[in-house]
Design a protein around this motif. Structure first.
Motif, PDB file in Angstrom:
ATOM      1  N   SER A 250       0.844  -1.189   0.000  1.00 12.73           N
ATOM      2  CA  SER A 250       0.000   0.000   0.000  1.00 12.73           C
ATOM      3  C   SER A 250       0.889   1.252   0.000  1.00 12.73           C
ATOM      4  CB  SER A 250      -0.938  -0.019   1.208  1.00 12.73           C
ATOM      5  OG  SER A 250      -1.889   1.001   1.095  1.00 12.73           O
TER       6      SER A 250
ATOM      7  N   GLY B  18      -7.053   4.345   1.630  1.00  6.07           N
ATOM      8  CA  GLY B  18      -7.313   3.043   2.232  1.00  6.07           C
ATOM      9  C   GLY B  18      -6.102   2.420   2.894  1.00  6.07           C
ATOM     10  N   HIS B  19      -5.043   3.209   3.052  1.00  2.00           N
ATOM     11  CA  HIS B  19      -3.794   2.687   3.609  1.00  2.00           C
ATOM     12  C   HIS B  19      -3.937   2.352   5.095  1.00  2.00           C
ATOM     13  CE1 HIS B  19       0.488   2.243   4.313  1.00  2.00           C
ATOM     14  NE2 HIS B  19       0.362   3.078   5.332  1.00  2.00           N
ATOM     15  N   VAL B  20      -3.572   1.140   5.431  1.00  4.28           N
ATOM     16  CA  VAL B  20      -3.439   0.702   6.818  1.00  4.28           C
ATOM     17  C   VAL B  20      -2.013   0.183   6.937  1.00  4.28           C
ATOM     18  CG1 VAL B  20      -4.207  -0.939   8.572  1.00  4.28           C
ATOM     19  CG2 VAL B  20      -5.883   0.108   7.025  1.00  4.28           C
TER      20      VAL B  20
ATOM     21  N   ARG C 253      -0.516  -3.408   5.840  1.00  7.38           N
ATOM     22  CA  ARG C 253      -1.521  -4.127   5.057  1.00  7.38           C
ATOM     23  C   ARG C 253      -1.396  -3.784   3.587  1.00  7.38           C
ATOM     24  NH1 ARG C 253      -5.831  -6.431   8.169  1.00  7.38           N
ATOM     25  NH2 ARG C 253      -4.891  -6.734  10.201  1.00  7.38           N
TER      26      ARG C 253
ATOM     27  N   ASP D 149      -8.966  -2.650  -0.341  1.00  9.22           N
ATOM     28  CA  ASP D 149      -8.049  -2.251   0.726  1.00  9.22           C
ATOM     29  C   ASP D 149      -8.631  -2.702   2.060  1.00  9.22           C
ATOM     30  OD1 ASP D 149      -9.752  -0.158   1.912  1.00  9.22           O
ATOM     31  OD2 ASP D 149      -9.254   1.029   0.149  1.00  9.22           O
ATOM     32  N   THR D 150      -7.915  -2.477   3.135  1.00 12.44           N
ATOM     33  CA  THR D 150      -8.351  -2.977   4.441  1.00 12.44           C
ATOM     34  C   THR D 150      -8.844  -1.874   5.364  1.00 12.44           C
ATOM     35  OG1 THR D 150      -6.056  -2.920   5.202  1.00 12.44           O
ATOM     36  CG2 THR D 150      -6.894  -5.031   4.393  1.00 12.44           C
ATOM     37  N   LYS D 151      -9.078  -0.692   4.841  1.00 14.06           N
ATOM     38  CA  LYS D 151      -9.616   0.408   5.653  1.00 14.06           C
ATOM     39  C   LYS D 151     -11.071   0.601   5.279  1.00 14.06           C
ATOM     40  CE  LYS D 151      -8.464   4.985   7.301  1.00 14.06           C
ATOM     41  NZ  LYS D 151      -7.526   6.095   7.152  1.00 14.06           N
TER      42      LYS D 151
ATOM     43  N   ASP E 166     -13.566   2.165   7.160  1.00 14.86           N
ATOM     44  CA  ASP E 166     -14.328   3.095   7.982  1.00 14.86           C
ATOM     45  C   ASP E 166     -15.307   3.948   7.183  1.00 14.86           C
ATOM     46  OD1 ASP E 166     -12.223   4.429   6.790  1.00 14.86           O
ATOM     47  OD2 ASP E 166     -11.757   5.674   8.532  1.00 14.86           O
TER      48      ASP E 166
ATOM     49  N   GLY F  49     -12.535  -3.487   5.544  1.00 10.71           N
ATOM     50  CA  GLY F  49     -12.089  -2.974   4.254  1.00 10.71           C
ATOM     51  C   GLY F  49     -13.223  -2.774   3.277  1.00 10.71           C
TER      52      GLY F  49
END
Length: 163
Positions: free
Chosen positions: A27, A73-75, A78, A105-107, A109, A149
């Motif tokens: 990412s 979407g950056h975690v 990940r 992606d893994t975000k 929220d 995500g």
């Protein structure tokens, strides 16, 4: 000897049975750039040649979706997942090809919101999804079924004559 991981399907020219390429990327801006370049390479191998309008359009969509995954979407620690699929499009006559680009992606929220039709201000950012909406036939986002995500995807129909 092991096979090329990028060759996950048949390599005959489009339209043909489904082609699929998927890979996880870091990412980072470098990961987004690599995903875009591999997308361009796969499209060319599948019969959508470099320099053609469909190739340029799909490469731009891939670049925007990957850049958004890295930026929004950056975690830390990940990766994001890039999926590229090409399949015969039964909705077009004569049959063409439907290409789908999906970036996960893994975000999770918040899901992306469509950009306003008439963006205002002098900001240089915030227009990526406006480009995707203008270039793709369809696009949307959805929460991941497994784990946190989201997936943002876009589809383009390519007439047989353009492939």
């Amino acid at each position: 000897m092991t096979g090329n991981p990028a060759r996950t399907t048949q390599t005959s020219q489009l339209p043909s049975p489904t082609h699929h390429f998927a890979m996880d990327f870091s990412s980072t801006p470098r990961g987004a750039r690599l995903a875009r370049r591999l997308c361009a390479k796969r499209l060319d191998a599948w019969g959508i040649p470099y320099g053609s309008e469909p190739h340029d359009t799909l490469s731009l969509i891939a670049a925007e979706l990957c850049a958004n995954a890295v930026r929004h979407g950056h975690v830390p620690g990940r990766d994001f997942r890039f999926d590229l699929t090409a399949a015969p499009d039964t909705r077009t006559r004569p049959t063409g090809t439907r290409v789908r680009i999906a970036v996960t992606d893994t975000k999770g929220d918040r899901l992306p919101e469509p950009a306003p039709a008439d963006p205002t201000g002098d900001r240089a950012d915030g227009r990526g999804l406006l480009l995707v909406a203008a270039l793709a036939d369809r696009w949307d986002s959805e929460s991941r079924a497994q784990g946190p995500g989201k997936t943002v995807w876009a589809e383009c129909a390519i007439p047989h004559s353009a492939a």
